[in-house]
Design a protein around this motif. Structure first.
Motif, PDB file in Angstrom:
ATOM      1  N   THR A 178     -11.974  20.306  -8.080  1.00 35.93           N
ATOM      2  CA  THR A 178     -10.986  20.871  -9.000  1.00 35.93           C
ATOM      3  C   THR A 178     -10.964  20.096 -10.318  1.00 35.93           C
ATOM      4  OG1 THR A 178      -9.622  21.667  -7.165  1.00 35.93           O
ATOM      5  CG2 THR A 178      -8.528  21.411  -9.296  1.00 35.93           C
ATOM      6  N   ALA A 179     -11.050  18.772 -10.226  1.00 33.79           N
ATOM      7  CA  ALA A 179     -11.085  17.952 -11.442  1.00 33.79           C
ATOM      8  C   ALA A 179     -12.306  18.312 -12.295  1.00 33.79           C
ATOM      9  CB  ALA A 179     -11.115  16.468 -11.073  1.00 33.79           C
ATOM     10  N   GLU A 180     -13.456  18.432 -11.659  1.00 29.97           N
ATOM     11  CA  GLU A 180     -14.684  18.768 -12.395  1.00 29.97           C
ATOM     12  C   GLU A 180     -14.579  20.164 -13.013  1.00 29.97           C
ATOM     13  OE1 GLU A 180     -17.679  16.196  -9.450  1.00 29.97           O
ATOM     14  OE2 GLU A 180     -17.747  18.390  -9.482  1.00 29.97           O
ATOM     15  N   LEU A 181     -14.012  21.099 -12.255  1.00 33.43           N
ATOM     16  CA  LEU A 181     -13.862  22.461 -12.772  1.00 33.43           C
ATOM     17  C   LEU A 181     -12.963  22.465 -14.003  1.00 33.43           C
ATOM     18  CD1 LEU A 181     -14.127  25.537 -12.657  1.00 33.43           C
ATOM     19  CD2 LEU A 181     -12.252  25.556 -10.985  1.00 33.43           C
ATOM     20  N   PHE A 182     -11.853  21.743 -13.949  1.00 28.92           N
ATOM     21  CA  PHE A 182     -10.929  21.731 -15.083  1.00 28.92           C
ATOM     22  C   PHE A 182     -11.604  21.159 -16.332  1.00 28.92           C
ATOM     23  CE2 PHE A 182      -7.582  19.519 -17.576  1.00 28.92           C
ATOM     24  CZ  PHE A 182      -6.976  20.664 -18.078  1.00 28.92           C
ATOM     25  N   ILE A 183     -12.347  20.077 -16.179  1.00 26.65           N
ATOM     26  CA  ILE A 183     -13.051  19.495 -17.328  1.00 26.65           C
ATOM     27  C   ILE A 183     -14.021  20.521 -17.916  1.00 26.65           C
ATOM     28  CG2 ILE A 183     -14.704  17.711 -18.008  1.00 26.65           C
ATOM     29  CD1 ILE A 183     -13.367  15.877 -15.901  1.00 26.65           C
ATOM     30  N   ALA A 184     -14.718  21.256 -17.064  1.00 29.10           N
ATOM     31  CA  ALA A 184     -15.649  22.286 -17.547  1.00 29.10           C
ATOM     32  C   ALA A 184     -14.897  23.425 -18.241  1.00 29.10           C
ATOM     33  CB  ALA A 184     -16.468  22.835 -16.378  1.00 29.10           C
ATOM     34  N   GLN A 185     -13.759  23.820 -17.679  1.00 22.82           N
ATOM     35  CA  GLN A 185     -12.973  24.897 -18.306  1.00 22.82           C
ATOM     36  C   GLN A 185     -12.490  24.493 -19.692  1.00 22.82           C
ATOM     37  OE1 GLN A 185     -10.073  25.365 -15.136  1.00 22.82           O
ATOM     38  NE2 GLN A 185     -10.946  27.337 -14.538  1.00 22.82           N
ATOM     39  N   VAL A 186     -12.034  23.253 -19.827  1.00 17.71           N
ATOM     40  CA  VAL A 186     -11.575  22.791 -21.144  1.00 17.71           C
ATOM     41  C   VAL A 186     -12.734  22.829 -22.141  1.00 17.71           C
ATOM     42  CG1 VAL A 186     -10.701  20.806 -22.449  1.00 17.71           C
ATOM     43  CG2 VAL A 186      -9.698  21.377 -20.222  1.00 17.71           C
ATOM     44  N   ALA A 187     -13.910  22.392 -21.695  1.00 11.37           N
ATOM     45  CA  ALA A 187     -15.077  22.378 -22.587  1.00 11.37           C
ATOM     46  C   ALA A 187     -15.450  23.787 -23.050  1.00 11.37           C
ATOM     47  CB  ALA A 187     -16.259  21.723 -21.883  1.00 11.37           C
ATOM     48  N   HIS A 188     -15.221  24.794 -22.202  1.00  6.22           N
ATOM     49  CA  HIS A 188     -15.624  26.161 -22.542  1.00  6.22           C
ATOM     50  C   HIS A 188     -14.528  26.966 -23.253  1.00  6.22           C
ATOM     51  CE1 HIS A 188     -19.019  25.423 -19.867  1.00  6.22           C
ATOM     52  NE2 HIS A 188     -19.549  26.548 -20.311  1.00  6.22           N
ATOM     53  N   HIS A 189     -13.287  26.710 -22.928  1.00  6.94           N
ATOM     54  CA  HIS A 189     -12.219  27.610 -23.390  1.00  6.94           C
ATOM     55  C   HIS A 189     -11.185  26.969 -24.312  1.00  6.94           C
ATOM     56  CE1 HIS A 189     -13.845  30.305 -20.412  1.00  6.94           C
ATOM     57  NE2 HIS A 189     -13.519  29.484 -19.418  1.00  6.94           N
TER      58      HIS A 189
END
Length: 238
Positions: free
Chosen positions: A212-223
């Motif tokens: 979940t932590a990794e997903l959130f970091i990726a979401q911030v980078a994209h959106h």
């Protein structure tokens, strides 16, 4: 990508809740405070949280493991991650053992949830919680706190599933919504796949918290951007 405007000024709300709280652990949680909603994401201390449970009903089922992973946008602090197995009040079903891979021998020596609540609140304090599907963590946490400490907890959190729903809806567009075009799954592994993140074993609280932590970091980078105010993403309640 916009979320519902927060109902509260959370730092001020915590001050009020601290005065109203009766249990020392709950009072201390609020006393330690929370960042201002204007704080940019790059300056926030997050805590990814995951509960594995004996079922999906917070009134009848129990927490059987807890995973917590502190992180920022710059780093995941694996050395400070926490994994606790919890002894539930009811025997584990065979289905639960198959899903979570937690065996009877592990829970026999595990502590009851009431022994973990105060250290859990201590770990969560001063962090913004990040979960995938807030209904599980928020409802199970509050039902358990109510049963053993006599109080529930109010706090904002960030839900990666809600972020993904909005991202998929935006990608679908008006035409896609009219034609009801499929947008893809929103389970944790489905979401991670869209950001080219590796697939992990599901239903382990520690692994799911890190995922979940990794997903959130990726979401911030994209959106979003690192300067996005945290209040733009946090959710008041269900």
């Amino acid at each position: 990508m916009l979320f519902k405007k927060p109902k509260f000024d959370w730092p001020q709300r915590y001050q009020t809740l601290q005065l109203e709280a009766e249990h020392p652990a709950v009072k201390d949680f609020y006393y330690k405070g929370i960042v201002s909603g204007e704080t940019p994401l790059e300056a926030v201390s997050f805590m990814a949280l995951d509960f594995e449970t004996t079922g999906l009903n917070p009134n009848d089922d129990s927490i059987i493991s807890i995973g917590m992973v502190p992180f920022s946008l710059q780093r995941i602090y694996c050395n400070n991650a926490v994994y606790w197995v919890v002894r539930p009040n009811t025997p584990l079903s065979e289905e639960s053992i198959l899903i979570h891979h937690i065996k009877h021998s592990e829970i026999q020596s595990a502590p009851r949830i009431e022994r973990l609540l105060e250290p859990l609140l201590e770990k969560l304090s001063e962090h913004i919680l990040v979960v995938h599907f807030q209904r599980i963590e928020r409802l199970f946490l509050n039902n358990t706190l109510k049963e053993h400490l006599g109080e529930t907890l109010q706090f904002p959190l960030i839900d990666t599933m809600e972020i993904e729903k909005k991202a998929l809806k935006a990608r679908q567009g008006l035409t896609g919504r009219i034609l009801n075009k499929p947008v893809g799954g929103i389970r944790l592994n489905n979401c991670r796949e869209r950001y080219s993140l590796p697939q992990y074993q599901s239903h382990n609280a520690l692994i799911d918290a890190q995922a979940t932590a990794e997903l959130f970091i990726a979401q911030v980078a994209h959106h979003f951007t690192p300067q996005t105010p945290v209040k733009n993403l946090w959710l008041d309640d269900i």
